[in-house]
Design a protein around this motif. Structure first.
Motif, PDB file in Angstrom:
ATOM      1  N   ASN A   1       0.847  -1.191   0.000  1.00 55.59           N
ATOM      2  CA  ASN A   1       0.000   0.000   0.000  1.00 55.59           C
ATOM      3  C   ASN A   1       0.882   1.240   0.000  1.00 55.59           C
ATOM      4  OD1 ASN A   1      -1.925   1.811   2.363  1.00 55.59           O
ATOM      5  ND2 ASN A   1      -2.432   1.607   0.216  1.00 55.59           N
ATOM      6  N   ILE A   2       0.866   1.955  -1.124  1.00 56.00           N
ATOM      7  CA  ILE A   2       1.574   3.229  -1.243  1.00 56.00           C
ATOM      8  C   ILE A   2       0.568   4.215  -1.827  1.00 56.00           C
ATOM      9  CG2 ILE A   2       3.526   4.494  -2.205  1.00 56.00           C
ATOM     10  CD1 ILE A   2       4.944   1.785  -2.562  1.00 56.00           C
ATOM     11  N   PRO A   3      -0.063   5.041  -0.983  1.00 48.68           N
ATOM     12  CA  PRO A   3      -1.051   5.991  -1.487  1.00 48.68           C
ATOM     13  C   PRO A   3      -0.474   6.841  -2.631  1.00 48.68           C
ATOM     14  CG  PRO A   3      -1.149   5.909   0.891  1.00 48.68           C
ATOM     15  CD  PRO A   3       0.065   5.115   0.481  1.00 48.68           C
ATOM     16  N   LEU A   4      -1.325   7.182  -3.579  1.00 48.89           N
ATOM     17  CA  LEU A   4      -0.892   7.887  -4.778  1.00 48.89           C
ATOM     18  C   LEU A   4      -0.102   9.149  -4.458  1.00 48.89           C
ATOM     19  CD1 LEU A   4      -0.871   8.085  -7.856  1.00 48.89           C
ATOM     20  CD2 LEU A   4      -3.067   9.285  -7.703  1.00 48.89           C
ATOM     21  N   GLY A   5      -0.563   9.933  -3.499  1.00 48.45           N
ATOM     22  CA  GLY A   5       0.144  11.168  -3.143  1.00 48.45           C
ATOM     23  C   GLY A   5       1.577  10.919  -2.704  1.00 48.45           C
ATOM     24  N   ILE A   6       1.799   9.845  -1.989  1.00 52.70           N
ATOM     25  CA  ILE A   6       3.153   9.496  -1.542  1.00 52.70           C
ATOM     26  C   ILE A   6       3.973   8.981  -2.715  1.00 52.70           C
ATOM     27  CG2 ILE A   6       4.471   7.883  -0.101  1.00 52.70           C
ATOM     28  CD1 ILE A   6       2.136   8.143   1.946  1.00 52.70           C
ATOM     29  N   LEU A   7       3.380   8.152  -3.537  1.00 56.58           N
ATOM     30  CA  LEU A   7       4.077   7.604  -4.703  1.00 56.58           C
ATOM     31  C   LEU A   7       4.550   8.716  -5.632  1.00 56.58           C
ATOM     32  CD1 LEU A   7       4.534   4.770  -6.288  1.00 56.58           C
ATOM     33  CD2 LEU A   7       2.719   5.678  -7.706  1.00 56.58           C
ATOM     34  N   LEU A   8       3.700   9.711  -5.870  1.00 61.58           N
ATOM     35  CA  LEU A   8       4.055  10.805  -6.777  1.00 61.58           C
ATOM     36  C   LEU A   8       5.199  11.655  -6.246  1.00 61.58           C
ATOM     37  CD1 LEU A   8       0.504  11.970  -7.923  1.00 61.58           C
ATOM     38  CD2 LEU A   8       2.121  10.525  -9.167  1.00 61.58           C
ATOM     39  N   LYS A   9       5.373  11.682  -4.931  1.00 60.79           N
ATOM     40  CA  LYS A   9       6.451  12.458  -4.330  1.00 60.79           C
ATOM     41  C   LYS A   9       7.765  11.697  -4.295  1.00 60.79           C
ATOM     42  CE  LYS A   9       3.487  15.177  -1.349  1.00 60.79           C
ATOM     43  NZ  LYS A   9       2.993  15.367   0.007  1.00 60.79           N
ATOM     44  N   ASP A  10       7.703  10.354  -4.229  1.00 64.20           N
ATOM     45  CA  ASP A  10       8.925   9.577  -4.014  1.00 64.20           C
ATOM     46  C   ASP A  10       8.928   8.271  -4.802  1.00 64.20           C
ATOM     47  OD1 ASP A  10      11.375   8.803  -3.009  1.00 64.20           O
ATOM     48  OD2 ASP A  10      10.589   8.195  -1.065  1.00 64.20           O
ATOM     49  N   PRO A  11       9.050   8.331  -6.141  1.00 62.34           N
ATOM     50  CA  PRO A  11       9.063   7.087  -6.918  1.00 62.34           C
ATOM     51  C   PRO A  11      10.331   6.260  -6.690  1.00 62.34           C
ATOM     52  CG  PRO A  11       9.563   8.936  -8.340  1.00 62.34           C
ATOM     53  CD  PRO A  11       9.168   9.503  -6.994  1.00 62.34           C
ATOM     54  N   GLU A  12      11.379   6.883  -6.152  1.00 58.96           N
ATOM     55  CA  GLU A  12      12.622   6.160  -5.897  1.00 58.96           C
ATOM     56  C   GLU A  12      12.439   5.071  -4.847  1.00 58.96           C
ATOM     57  OE1 GLU A  12      12.689   9.698  -5.839  1.00 58.96           O
ATOM     58  OE2 GLU A  12      13.238   9.678  -7.953  1.00 58.96           O
ATOM     59  N   GLU A  13      11.379   5.189  -4.044  1.00 57.00           N
ATOM     60  CA  GLU A  13      11.092   4.169  -3.033  1.00 57.00           C
ATOM     61  C   GLU A  13      10.911   2.801  -3.691  1.00 57.00           C
ATOM     62  OE1 GLU A  13       7.546   3.060   0.105  1.00 57.00           O
ATOM     63  OE2 GLU A  13       7.880   5.163  -0.350  1.00 57.00           O
ATOM     64  N   LEU A  14      10.513   2.802  -4.961  1.00 59.62           N
ATOM     65  CA  LEU A  14      10.258   1.558  -5.683  1.00 59.62           C
ATOM     66  C   LEU A  14      11.358   1.232  -6.685  1.00 59.62           C
ATOM     67  CD1 LEU A  14       6.483   2.182  -6.426  1.00 59.62           C
ATOM     68  CD2 LEU A  14       7.461   0.778  -4.619  1.00 59.62           C
ATOM     69  N   GLU A  15      12.488   1.880  -6.588  1.00 54.49           N
ATOM     70  CA  GLU A  15      13.573   1.751  -7.559  1.00 54.49           C
ATOM     71  C   GLU A  15      13.906   0.293  -7.885  1.00 54.49           C
ATOM     72  OE1 GLU A  15      16.218   3.455 -10.212  1.00 54.49           O
ATOM     73  OE2 GLU A  15      14.874   4.556  -8.909  1.00 54.49           O
ATOM     74  N   ASP A  16      13.860  -0.588  -6.903  1.00 57.04           N
ATOM     75  CA  ASP A  16      14.204  -1.997  -7.129  1.00 57.04           C
ATOM     76  C   ASP A  16      13.157  -2.739  -7.972  1.00 57.04           C
ATOM     77  OD1 ASP A  16      12.489  -1.673  -4.887  1.00 57.04           O
ATOM     78  OD2 ASP A  16      12.985  -3.682  -4.185  1.00 57.04           O
ATOM     79  N   LEU A  17      12.044  -2.082  -8.285  1.00 55.42           N
ATOM     80  CA  LEU A  17      10.985  -2.715  -9.078  1.00 55.42           C
ATOM     81  C   LEU A  17      11.014  -2.301 -10.547  1.00 55.42           C
ATOM     82  CD1 LEU A  17       7.977  -2.331  -6.627  1.00 55.42           C
ATOM     83  CD2 LEU A  17       9.565  -4.248  -6.853  1.00 55.42           C
ATOM     84  N   LYS A  18      11.980  -1.482 -10.947  1.00 54.89           N
ATOM     85  CA  LYS A  18      11.995  -0.951 -12.321  1.00 54.89           C
ATOM     86  C   LYS A  18      11.971  -2.033 -13.380  1.00 54.89           C
ATOM     87  CE  LYS A  18      13.443   3.733 -12.432  1.00 54.89           C
ATOM     88  NZ  LYS A  18      14.350   4.740 -12.864  1.00 54.89           N
ATOM     89  N   ASN A  19      12.561  -3.174 -13.122  1.00 52.88           N
ATOM     90  CA  ASN A  19      12.626  -4.227 -14.128  1.00 52.88           C
ATOM     91  C   ASN A  19      11.679  -5.384 -13.850  1.00 52.88           C
ATOM     92  OD1 ASN A  19      14.648  -2.958 -15.757  1.00 52.88           O
ATOM     93  ND2 ASN A  19      16.087  -3.441 -14.124  1.00 52.88           N
ATOM     94  N   LYS A  20      10.749  -5.196 -12.923  1.00 45.42           N
ATOM     95  CA  LYS A  20       9.769  -6.235 -12.603  1.00 45.42           C
ATOM     96  C   LYS A  20       8.410  -5.819 -13.132  1.00 45.42           C
ATOM     97  CE  LYS A  20      12.248  -7.764  -8.624  1.00 45.42           C
ATOM     98  NZ  LYS A  20      12.217  -8.422  -7.384  1.00 45.42           N
ATOM     99  N   GLU A  21       7.532  -6.792 -13.279  1.00 44.45           N
ATOM    100  CA  GLU A  21       6.166  -6.450 -13.665  1.00 44.45           C
ATOM    101  C   GLU A  21       5.441  -5.919 -12.431  1.00 44.45           C
ATOM    102  OE1 GLU A  21       2.168  -8.249 -15.766  1.00 44.45           O
ATOM    103  OE2 GLU A  21       3.711  -9.644 -15.086  1.00 44.45           O
ATOM    104  N   VAL A  22       4.879  -4.730 -12.573  1.00 47.23           N
ATOM    105  CA  VAL A  22       4.160  -4.069 -11.494  1.00 47.23           C
ATOM    106  C   VAL A  22       2.716  -3.854 -11.960  1.00 47.23           C
ATOM    107  CG1 VAL A  22       3.966  -1.980 -10.087  1.00 47.23           C
ATOM    108  CG2 VAL A  22       6.233  -2.886 -10.676  1.00 47.23           C
TER     109      VAL A  22
END
Length: 105
Positions: A44-65
């Motif tokens: 659970n990453i609320p949209l407002g938080i995701l838009l501010k900090d996409p680097e939090e998910l950096e390890d997922l760049k090459n995975k299917e999300v």
């Protein structure tokens, strides 16, 4: 090379894929109270938080999300944002959790 997917995933395809060992990551962009009320798992990453900090998910760049929300609107915003930030295999659950619930998920 694997196919790059940046489109919607239908509720039926999501359900079918979820029967197998999960090979994708689910990001639920609803607010925490919505997630706590009813969820299908995932992070659970609320949209407002995701838009501010996409680097939090950096390890997922090459995975299917697969991004999800209540109706598919916030998750589409998240999908576009992540794609613009280098995430190449991001899909939006079309119709959101409400569409899954109509299929008795």
């Amino acid at each position: 090379m694997a196919e790059i997917k940046t489109t919607d995933i239908s509720p039926a395809e999501f359900m079918e894929r979820n029967r197998e060992p999960i090979t994708f990551v689910i990001i639920d962009v609803r607010e925490r109270i919505e997630f706590q009320t009813f969820n299908i798992g995932g992070q659970n990453i609320p949209l407002g938080i995701l838009l501010k900090d996409p680097e939090e998910l950096e390890d997922l760049k090459n995975k299917e999300v697969i991004v999800i929300c209540q109706h598919g609107l916030r998750s589409e915003t998240a999908r576009r944002f992540l794609f613009m930030n280098g995430y190449k295999n991001v899909r939006n659950l079309h119709g959101g959790i409400m569409a899954l619930r109509k299929l008795n998920y």
